[in-house]
Design an enzyme around this catalytic site. Structure first.
Site, PDB file in Angstrom:
ATOM      1  N   GLY A 208       0.772  -1.247   0.000  1.00 24.92           N
ATOM      2  CA  GLY A 208       0.000   0.000   0.000  1.00 24.92           C
ATOM      3  C   GLY A 208       0.799   1.290   0.000  1.00 24.92           C
ATOM      4  N   SER A 209       1.979   1.275  -0.632  1.00 23.70           N
ATOM      5  CA  SER A 209       2.723   2.544  -0.655  1.00 23.70           C
ATOM      6  C   SER A 209       2.024   3.572  -1.536  1.00 23.70           C
ATOM      7  CB  SER A 209       4.175   2.328  -1.103  1.00 23.70           C
ATOM      8  OG  SER A 209       4.249   2.094  -2.481  1.00 23.70           O
TER       9      SER A 209
ATOM     10  N   ARG B 142     -15.388 -14.729 -10.174  1.00 29.58           N
ATOM     11  CA  ARG B 142     -14.792 -13.381 -10.237  1.00 29.58           C
ATOM     12  C   ARG B 142     -15.877 -12.316 -10.340  1.00 29.58           C
ATOM     13  NH1 ARG B 142     -10.996 -11.883 -14.168  1.00 29.58           N
ATOM     14  NH2 ARG B 142     -11.907 -13.249 -15.693  1.00 29.58           N
TER      15      ARG B 142
ATOM     16  N   MET C 272      -4.034  -6.939  -6.870  1.00 29.85           N
ATOM     17  CA  MET C 272      -3.568  -8.040  -7.709  1.00 29.85           C
ATOM     18  C   MET C 272      -4.686  -9.040  -8.005  1.00 29.85           C
ATOM     19  SD  MET C 272      -0.786  -6.995  -8.521  1.00 29.85           S
ATOM     20  CE  MET C 272       0.768  -6.200  -8.166  1.00 29.85           C
TER      21      MET C 272
ATOM     22  N   ILE D 294      -7.791  -9.532 -11.122  1.00 32.86           N
ATOM     23  CA  ILE D 294      -8.317  -8.960 -12.365  1.00 32.86           C
ATOM     24  C   ILE D 294      -9.764  -8.530 -12.146  1.00 32.86           C
ATOM     25  CG2 ILE D 294      -8.942  -9.498 -14.765  1.00 32.86           C
ATOM     26  CD1 ILE D 294      -6.440 -11.328 -14.803  1.00 32.86           C
TER      27      ILE D 294
ATOM     28  N   ASN E 292      -5.947   2.737 -12.588  1.00 34.92           N
ATOM     29  CA  ASN E 292      -4.946   1.777 -12.120  1.00 34.92           C
ATOM     30  C   ASN E 292      -3.576   2.404 -12.294  1.00 34.92           C
ATOM     31  OD1 ASN E 292      -3.805  -0.757 -11.318  1.00 34.92           O
ATOM     32  ND2 ASN E 292      -3.360  -1.201 -13.469  1.00 34.92           N
TER      33      ASN E 292
ATOM     34  N   HIS F 107       0.431   1.257 -12.913  1.00 27.42           N
ATOM     35  CA  HIS F 107       1.187   0.094 -13.367  1.00 27.42           C
ATOM     36  C   HIS F 107       2.654   0.498 -13.556  1.00 27.42           C
ATOM     37  CE1 HIS F 107       1.854  -3.743 -15.328  1.00 27.42           C
ATOM     38  NE2 HIS F 107       2.541  -3.086 -16.251  1.00 27.42           N
TER      39      HIS F 107
ATOM     40  N   ASP G 102      -4.414  -3.971 -18.053  1.00 22.08           N
ATOM     41  CA  ASP G 102      -3.414  -2.915 -18.306  1.00 22.08           C
ATOM     42  C   ASP G 102      -3.565  -2.288 -19.691  1.00 22.08           C
ATOM     43  OD1 ASP G 102      -2.290  -3.430 -15.765  1.00 22.08           O
ATOM     44  OD2 ASP G 102      -0.998  -4.988 -16.575  1.00 22.08           O
TER      45      ASP G 102
ATOM     46  N   GLN H 189       8.233   7.742  -8.700  1.00 24.91           N
ATOM     47  CA  GLN H 189       7.425   8.442  -9.716  1.00 24.91           C
ATOM     48  C   GLN H 189       5.946   8.073  -9.591  1.00 24.91           C
ATOM     49  OE1 GLN H 189       8.666  10.886 -11.479  1.00 24.91           O
ATOM     50  NE2 GLN H 189      10.596  10.446 -10.423  1.00 24.91           N
TER      51      GLN H 189
HETATM   52  C1  GAR Z   1       3.182  -0.843  -7.559  1.00 26.31           C
HETATM   53  O1  GAR Z   1       4.448  -0.808  -8.136  1.00 26.31           O
HETATM   54  C2  GAR Z   1       2.107  -0.870  -8.623  1.00 26.31           C
HETATM   55  O2  GAR Z   1       2.440  -0.100  -9.737  1.00 26.31           O
HETATM   56  C3  GAR Z   1       2.077  -2.319  -8.978  1.00 26.31           C
HETATM   57  O3  GAR Z   1       2.182  -2.990  -7.754  1.00 26.31           O
HETATM   58  C4  GAR Z   1       2.926  -2.173  -6.856  1.00 26.31           C
HETATM   59  C5  GAR Z   1       2.100  -1.994  -5.624  1.00 26.31           C
HETATM   60  O4  GAR Z   1       2.826  -1.315  -4.646  1.00 26.31           O
HETATM   61  N1  GAR Z   1       0.864  -2.673  -9.659  1.00 26.31           N
HETATM   62  C6  GAR Z   1       0.819  -3.571 -10.627  1.00 26.31           C
HETATM   63  O5  GAR Z   1       1.775  -4.209 -11.009  1.00 26.31           O
HETATM   64  C7  GAR Z   1      -0.562  -3.742 -11.249  1.00 26.31           C
HETATM   65  N2  GAR Z   1      -0.463  -4.345 -12.514  1.00 26.31           N
HETATM   66  P1  GAR Z   1       2.116  -0.679  -3.407  1.00 26.31           P
HETATM   67  O6  GAR Z   1       1.230  -1.768  -2.782  1.00 26.31           O
HETATM   68  O7  GAR Z   1       3.237  -0.309  -2.500  1.00 26.31           O
HETATM   69  O8  GAR Z   1       1.319   0.499  -3.865  1.00 26.31           O
END
Ligand code: GAR
Length: 223
Positions: A19-20, A76, A101, A103, A118, A120, A156, A184
Site C-alpha cells: 500500500g505505498s 470473479r 492483484m 483482475i 490503475n 502500473h 493494463d 514516480q
Molecule cells: C506498484 O508498483 C504498482 O504499480 C504495482 O504494484 C505495486 C504496488 O505497490 N501494480 C501492478 O503491477 C498492477 N499491474 P504498493 O502496494 O506499495 O502500492
C-alpha cells in the site's frame, strides 16, 4: 497542484499489498494537494499492509474474502458484485486500484467506466502483467517508468492518463529499478486524481485529454 476548483471526490482504494501508493494518496489528501476523501480501503488479502495503513489514518478498511466465491463458474464476477455493492453503499465516485492483484471484471469496469484508475509500473503498452521491471531490464530497454490509466476489461490496456519515464541504469536490478519507479508512481497517481477532481480529464476513444482551462465552479467530470 491547486485544489481550489475541485470538490472532494469520494474515493475507494482497492489494494492487495504493502500500500505505498495508497499512502502517497493519503499523504497528498492530508497535505491538501488532492481534493478527495477516501471513503473506504478494500482488500482481497486479510493481512494487506494497505489495510493497516488505512486504519492508522482513521479510514474505513474492509477485507472482502474471495474464498466464499471460489469454485463458482462466475466466481470473479460474483466477487466484483459484492465489491460493487460496497462501493455503491459508500457512494464512491472514483475507484483506485493500487497494487490490487486481482483482475477486475466487466461488473466493475462497466459500473465505473472512466471512473476507475490503475497504476502500473511500466510504460504501457510495453510490459503489461507481472514482473515488469525485470522484463524491461532483460529486454534491454533504456527507459522504464509507470502509467496511470483508466481501467477497461483488457488487463493494463485502458486509456492512458499520465506516464513518467525512469532511465534504466547499467547496474540496475529489478529491485533498484522498482524503487525508482515507485518514487514516480507516488507523484503521478495523486496528480491524476487531482485532475479528475478538477473535472479536467476527457476521454475520447483511447486518448485522454487534459483540459487546461475550466470555468470556475465546474467540478467532477464523468470524463
Ligand atoms: C506498484 O508498483 C504498482 O504499480 C504495482 O504494484 C505495486 C504496488 O505497490 N501494480 C501492478 O503491477 C498492477 N499491474 P504498493 O502496494 O506499495 O502500492
Amino acid at each position: 497542484m491547486s485544489t481550489s476548483r475541485a470538490v472532494r471526490v469520494r474515493v475507494a482504494v482497492l489494494a492487495s499489498g504493502r500500500g505505498s501508493n495508497l499512502q502517497a494518496v493519503i499523504d497528498a489528501i492530508e497535505s491538501g494537494q488532492v481534493s478527495a476523501e477516501i471513503v473506504c480501503v478494500i482488500s482481497n488479502k486479510k493481512d494487506a499492509v494497505a489495510l493497516e495503513r488505512a486504519r492508522k489514518h482513521g479510514l474505513k478498511d474492509l477485507f472482502v474474502d474471495p474464498k466464499p466465491f471460489s469454485g463458482r463458474l462466475d466466481s470473479r464476477e460474483a466477487y466484483d458484485l459484492a465489491l460493487l455493492e460496497i462501493l455503491q453503499q459508500h457512494e464512491v465516485e472514483l475507484v483506485l486500484l493500487a497494487g490490487y492483484m486481482k483482475i477486475v471484471t466487466a461488473v466493475l469496469v462497466n459500473a465505473y467506466a472512466n471512473r476507475m484508475m490503475n497504476i502500473h509500473p511500466s510504460l504501457l503498452p510495453s510490459f503489461p502483467g507481472l514482473d515488469v521491471q525485470k522484463k524491461a531490464i532483460e529486454w534491454g530497454c533504456k527507459l522504464a517508468g509507470c502509467t496511470v490509466h483508466f481501467v477497461t476489461e483488457g488487463v493494463d490496456e485502458g486509456p492512458i492518463i499520465i506516464q513518467a519515464a525512469v532511465p534504466i541504469l547499467d547496474h540496475d536490478t529489478s529491485d533498484t529499478l522498482a524503487e525508482r519507479i515507485l518514487v514516480q508512481e507516488h507523484k503521478i497517481y495523486p496528480r491524476a486524481i487531482q485532475l479528475f477532481a478538477e473535472g479536467r480529464l476527457r476521454v475520447e476513444g483511447r486518448r485522454v485529454y487534459i483540459d487546461t482551462a475550466k470555468p470556475e465552479g465546474e467540478a467532477i467530470a464523468s470524463a
